[in-house]
Design an enzyme around this catalytic site. Sequence first.
Site, short mmCIF file in Angstrom:
data_model
loop_
_atom_site.label_atom_id
_atom_site.label_comp_id
_atom_site.label_asym_id
_atom_site.label_seq_id
_atom_site.Cartn_x
_atom_site.Cartn_y
_atom_site.Cartn_z
NE ARG A 105 -18.85 11.69 0.71
CZ ARG A 105 -18.30 10.70 0.02
NH1 ARG A 105 -17.88 9.62 0.62
NH2 ARG A 105 -18.15 10.81 -1.28
CG HIS A 132 -21.37 11.88 -5.49
ND1 HIS A 132 -20.49 12.88 -5.10
CD2 HIS A 132 -20.71 10.70 -5.28
CE1 HIS A 132 -19.37 12.33 -4.67
NE2 HIS A 132 -19.47 11.01 -4.77
CD GLN A 135 -18.10 9.55 -8.81
OE1 GLN A 135 -17.58 9.49 -7.73
NE2 GLN A 135 -17.49 9.11 -9.90
CG ASP A 227 -23.15 3.82 -6.66
OD1 ASP A 227 -22.10 3.37 -6.14
OD2 ASP A 227 -23.82 4.74 -6.14
CB CYS A 267 -19.11 6.49 -8.32
SG CYS A 267 -20.13 5.57 -7.15
NE ARG A 295 -15.23 12.73 -7.27
CZ ARG A 295 -15.65 12.33 -6.07
NH1 ARG A 295 -15.89 11.05 -5.86
NH2 ARG A 295 -15.89 13.19 -5.09
N1 CP Z 1 -16.86 7.87 -5.34
C1 CP Z 1 -16.72 8.42 -4.12
O1 CP Z 1 -17.31 9.46 -3.77
O2 CP Z 1 -15.82 7.77 -3.32
P1 CP Z 1 -15.59 8.04 -1.78
O3 CP Z 1 -16.85 7.69 -1.06
O4 CP Z 1 -14.44 7.14 -1.38
O5 CP Z 1 -15.25 9.49 -1.58
N1 NVA Z 2 -24.37 5.82 -3.74
C1 NVA Z 2 -23.19 5.71 -2.93
C2 NVA Z 2 -22.05 6.46 -3.55
C3 NVA Z 2 -20.74 6.30 -2.84
C4 NVA Z 2 -19.66 7.15 -3.42
C5 NVA Z 2 -23.49 6.19 -1.52
O1 NVA Z 2 -24.21 7.20 -1.37
O2 NVA Z 2 -22.99 5.60 -0.58
#
Ligand code: CP
Ligand code: NVA
Length: 309
Positions: A105, A132, A135, A227, A267, A295
Site C-alpha cells: 500500500r 485500488h 477493491q 468514496d 469501499c 475483499r
Molecule cells: N477499502 C479499503 O481499502 O479499506 P482500508 O483502507 O481499511 O484497507
Molecule cells: N480513496 C481512498 C480509498 C481508501 C480505501 C484513499 O485513497 O484514501
Amino acid sequence: MIGLKRDIISVLDMKDDFEQILNEALKMKSGPKKGQKKDPLKGKVLGMVFEKPSLRTRVSFEVGMTQLGGSSLYISPNEVQIGKRESAYDVANVLSRYVDGIMYRAFSNEVMRELAKHASVPVINGLDDIEHPCQCAADLLTVLEKKKTLKGLQMVYVGDGNNVCNSLLLGCALVGMNMRAATPKDHRPNQDIVAKAEEIGKGTGAKIEVMSNPFQASEGADVVYTDTWVSMGQEAEKAEREKLFLPYQVNSKLTEKANKDWIFLHCLPAHRDLEVSAEVMDGPHSVVFDQAENRMHAQKAILVAVLGK
Ligand code: CP
Ligand code: NVA
C-alpha cells in the site's frame, strides 16, 4: 510461464482472467468443495508493506492467506519507509529473498511500479494514488453476487475521481458494464485511464461517461458508488474539499431516479452525512458490509492466481 512472475498493479493486470477470478472468488465464498485443493498456498508467505493506515486491506489479506494455508506478515508505515530509509530497489531485492509475494500500500504508483520491477516475487497493489485493483475486484464480485450478472448494468460513481474510481472504470470496461462518473471538473478520474476504459469498452460494449452533474448520472443506476472526498494524504485539503464536493453527496434525493433495486457501494472507510447520507449508508439499498467481506474472497482468488503455481 516458468520463471515469470505476475504482478497485480492495475486492474488491467487481470484483463485476461478477471471474470474467472470473480467466479473463483464466488466459489471460494460458498465453502470447500469436493475435489478442491486444500491449502493451495501452504507454506507461502505474503509480506505486506503499508505506507498508510488500513483495516480491510490488512485484515482481509491476512485472514485470506491463513485460510489458504499460508501466512503473512504486517510491516507498518514506520518500518520500511521506501525512498526514505531505503530505496525501492534495495527493499525489492531484500524482501524477495524472504517472502513469496508482496502486498504493497503506497503513496505513489511510480514507487509501486519501481518495487514491482525489481522484486523477483509478485507484487500486489493494496492501493496507491492511481489505483485500488483489489477493491475493484471485490466491488464487481459484490455486484455479481447481488445482480447475478455484470454485462449491461449501469454503474454510477459520484464524488472524487480518485484511485477507487479509476480502477472501477477499468473493471467495468473489462466486464461490459456501463459506467458514469460524476465529479467536479477539477477532480476528474485519470485521463489515460478514462481513454483506456473507453477503448476497452468499444470491445466489450461498456459505455464509459464522465460528467459533472450527479443527478443526470444517477438516472437509471443499478449501482451507486461513492468514496471519501478526502483520500489518505489529502488531509490538508479537508475543509476545501468538503465544501466543493457537497453537491455530490449520495442521499435519497440524488438516488430518486435510480432503478428500483439499485444497490449502494462504498469501499469504506465512510463518513456519514458527508459523501453519503446516514440514511443511504444504513438503508435498505446498502450492501457495504457484504462488499467489505468480499475483499477477502476476491483477494483469495487473486492470491491463488498469482502465488498458487
Ligand atoms: N477499502 C479499503 O481499502 O479499506 P482500508 O483502507 O481499511 O484497507
Ligand atoms: N480513496 C481512498 C480509498 C481508501 C480505501 C484513499 O485513497 O484514501
